[in-house]
Design a protein around this motif. Structure first.
Motif, PDB file in Angstrom:
ATOM      1  N   THR A  24       2.667  -5.150  -0.095  1.00 37.56           N
ATOM      2  CA  THR A  24       2.767  -5.279  -1.545  1.00 37.56           C
ATOM      3  C   THR A  24       3.630  -6.502  -1.844  1.00 37.56           C
ATOM      4  N   ASP A  66      -1.821  -1.027  -0.115  1.00 36.08           N
ATOM      5  CA  ASP A  66      -2.334  -1.427  -1.427  1.00 36.08           C
ATOM      6  C   ASP A  66      -2.677  -2.914  -1.509  1.00 36.08           C
ATOM      7  N   SER A 118      -0.973  -4.863  -3.323  1.00 41.94           N
ATOM      8  CA  SER A 118      -0.849  -5.034  -4.774  1.00 41.94           C
ATOM      9  C   SER A 118       0.011  -6.243  -5.105  1.00 41.94           C
ATOM     10  N   THR A 145      -2.752  -0.295  -7.268  1.00 39.32           N
ATOM     11  CA  THR A 145      -1.514   0.373  -6.882  1.00 39.32           C
ATOM     12  C   THR A 145      -1.746   1.858  -6.657  1.00 39.32           C
TER      13      THR A 145
END
Length: 401
Positions: free
Chosen positions: A67, A219, A221, A230
């Motif tokens: 992430t 993820d 993200s 997410t």
């Protein structure tokens, strides 16, 4: 009109000069290229079976190792500050959240168990790796293009006894070619789930060719406010506690599984995965729509429907067996049970030997290309070009005289 043409000619020469200088700068790394012999794959074999879930305990740790946050003045697409990302994930049930900013280790100084991670690579084709429990940042990479040999060399350079290397988003922008996974060595994990898609086929390709690599799900993200990026993919780890050592050990031996859930809400969990002789039995906490046993190269061997448990007898022809549990909005993937000789797991940690002759030839080719670019750079310079033509003219006059 003449002034306009001269200006256009000037801008063209400046632009071309910049392009050539950039190309020369980016190509310098290619002088380090090593060409390897491609070793013939050896599928898993042996009379013994390794079960990574032998010591698995229920209620595993929930983790995400991929992430992004703000970094490098916001140039890397992370939308929130590190503390905002940490807080957001922990509030939503995650035990471990590691930031994986590009070429940067971002630490959580308030967490003694924090596992440092960074996303390595700046190639234009997104040939990236996650360095988990990273000790330092490596800037070794090939930015313009990467053959199998370049990818293998990068993995070799990233090695550290305390770190685990994961292939990130394997087929994104064709950074990795599907057939690379028949030969590549030197990585521990492969990202099979992220917010974009599933990369399970690449995992099966490596397993089919006898490379023991475990899964990981993240993820990836860049904005925690995007619900489609997410809490959609995570890894559940059967570690004994939250200490860095325990988590890394569990990941290294495959005692974890990956989840993808498009509704951001966990439905099921692994309860146990037991092997008795050749009989493999798996239990989940809730009823799955299907439990699938998959073997050699992604071949489905057996499917059980509407159940929380299933049993499969591993056949002599099964080189590995892995399990998927499917529910309406969720898929759970387990690491494989693999064949081995009973003494040493088939981790292929040794790198292929270097082909010295082809390495020298490749580096010579890079030298030739750079020589041509350098000559073009000189020719773009009008002063150099006029002096060159003047000297050629003088030589002709001397010869005629």
């Amino acid at each position: 009109m003449l002034i306009t043409i001269r200006r256009l000619d000037y801008y063209f020469r400046v632009t071309l000069s910049i392009v050539i200088v950039v190309a020369l700068s980016l190509s310098i790394q290619y002088y380090n290229t090593e060409i390897y012999y491609k070793q013939k794959p050896k599928p898993f074999s042996g009379d013994y079976l390794y079960n990574p879930y032998e010591d698995y305990k229920p209620n595993p740790i929930k983790a995400n190792f991929h992430t992004h946050s703000t970094a490098f003045l916001g140039l890397t697409n992370g939308s929130q500050e590190p503390h905002e990302v940490y807080s957001h994930y922990h509030k939503n049930g995650y035990d471990i959240i590691s930031l994986s900013n590009y070429q940067k280790i971002t630490n959580d100084t308030g967490n003694s168990n924090y596992i440092p991670v960074y996303e390595h690579g700046y190639s234009i084709r997104k040939c990236h790796q996650l360095v988990i429990n990273a000790q330092k940042v490596s800037y070794f990479d090939f930015p313009l293009f990467q053959t199998y040999h370049h990818k293998q060399q990068v993995l070799k350079k990233l090695q550290h006894e305390e770190s685990l290397i994961a292939i990130a988003h394997p087929l994104l922008l064709n950074g990795y070619d599907f057939n690379d996974f028949s030969y590549l060595k030197g990585y521990n994990l492969i990202e099979i789930f992220n917010n974009r898609k599933s990369y399970i086929k690449t995992w099966d390709k490596a397993l089919e060719n006898g490379y023991l690599v475990w899964l990981i799900a993240n993820d990836d993200s860049h904005n925690i406010n995007r619900h489609d990026h997410t809490f959609v993919s995570w890894t559940r780890i059967g570690a004994t506690d939250l200490s860095k050592k325990s988590v890394i050990n569990a990941l290294a031996k495959g005692c974890h599984y990956g989840v993808k859930n498009i509704k951001n809400k966990e439905y099921n969990q692994l309860d146990s995965c037991k092997l008795k002789g050749n009989t493999l039995t798996v239990y989940f906490k809730n009823i799955a729509q299907s439990i699938v046993f998959i073997s050699n190269g992604g071949s489905i061997q057996k499917t059980e429907y509407q159940t929380n448990s299933a049993t499969y007898t591993i056949k002599p022809s099964d080189r590995y067996v892995r399990i998927e549990a499917n529910s309406e909005n969720e898929i759970i993937c387990l690491n494989p049970i693999v064949r081995y000789d009973g003494e040493k797991l088939p981790y292929q940690s040794t790198f292929p030997p270097v082909n010295v002759v082809q390495t020298i030839l490749f580096r010579f080719m890079v030298l030739m290309v750079n020589s041509i670019l350098f000559i073009l750079l000189l020719l773009v310079n009008p002063n150099f070009k006029s002096q060159l033509f003047r000297r050629i003219g003088n030589l002709r006059q001397i010869k005629l005289g």
